[in-house]
Design an enzyme around this catalytic site. Sequence first.
Site: not given
Length: 302
Positions: A61-62
């Site tokens: 995830e970002t």
Amino acid sequence: MPTSAPPASVPAATPRRRPFAQLDVFADRPQRGNPLAVVLEADGLSAEDMQRVARWTNLSETTFLLSPTDPGADYRVRIFTPTGELPFAGHPMLGTARAWLDAGGVPAGERIVQECAAGLIEVRRDGERLAFAAPPLLRSGPLDEDEVRRIAEALGLERADVLGHAWVDNGPGWRVIELGSAARVLALAPDRGRLDGLKVGVLGAHPGAEGPSSGNGREPVSEPRYEVRAFTTGGVEDPVTGSLHAGIAQWMLTRHPMPPRWSATQGAVLGRAGLVEITAEPSGTLWIGGATLPTIQGTILV
């Protein structure tokens, strides 16, 4: 014969440098937890911009910090995997909060309030550790029997090895099965192709952790209660998974006598040392917490 001029092209937005951080979440030593990239001051970025950055970082995830739209929130966060956006995810809640605090963020109240697509999520501070309040499950109850058999076969198990199973979906779509021991969980050798399209969590108890009391709600838990593994869409294994632990905790409270505080480990087979701490308050609120360690700080050109 005169020809009409071609339509003027719309100039692309000029990239600019924005504050950026990468953190290890659910571990207090570098490269032992689940990494998270955070782009701060992300106002003005499109969803396409965010997706491009998430593909480029290639982390699970970002996140992107934005001005809140809800007056009750300290900030808004959007969460992207390399392939799409999530309404909620666990380790991004903690890592984003740490990055925001380190950048000078000051919560309006006693707790940090993050706005995400799943609603408002509270994060509390306990010294250097952070914990998020588990959101309600969107789907619960047992899995279909055909699905249980499919998961068991994909994990190299017999159906009789599965002691329990349930939906624990708080946004990402988690299913979970319980096995007889942590050792059995660690020994799994899944056929990842057969898990395609499913998000599956697996847990098993550590030796001596089956009793009703692993902590008193005040002192740190010395021994982990469960070992957990998480397989995301495509059979990819996730190192340490806060949303899954939140769902598992809600399920375990309906399944076994549980102490007010316990912990679980995850990531050993990937060379990680993830530790997730769960606190169940008498009010029913579940806090999912752990260490957050900034590992990279600087700027990113977007």
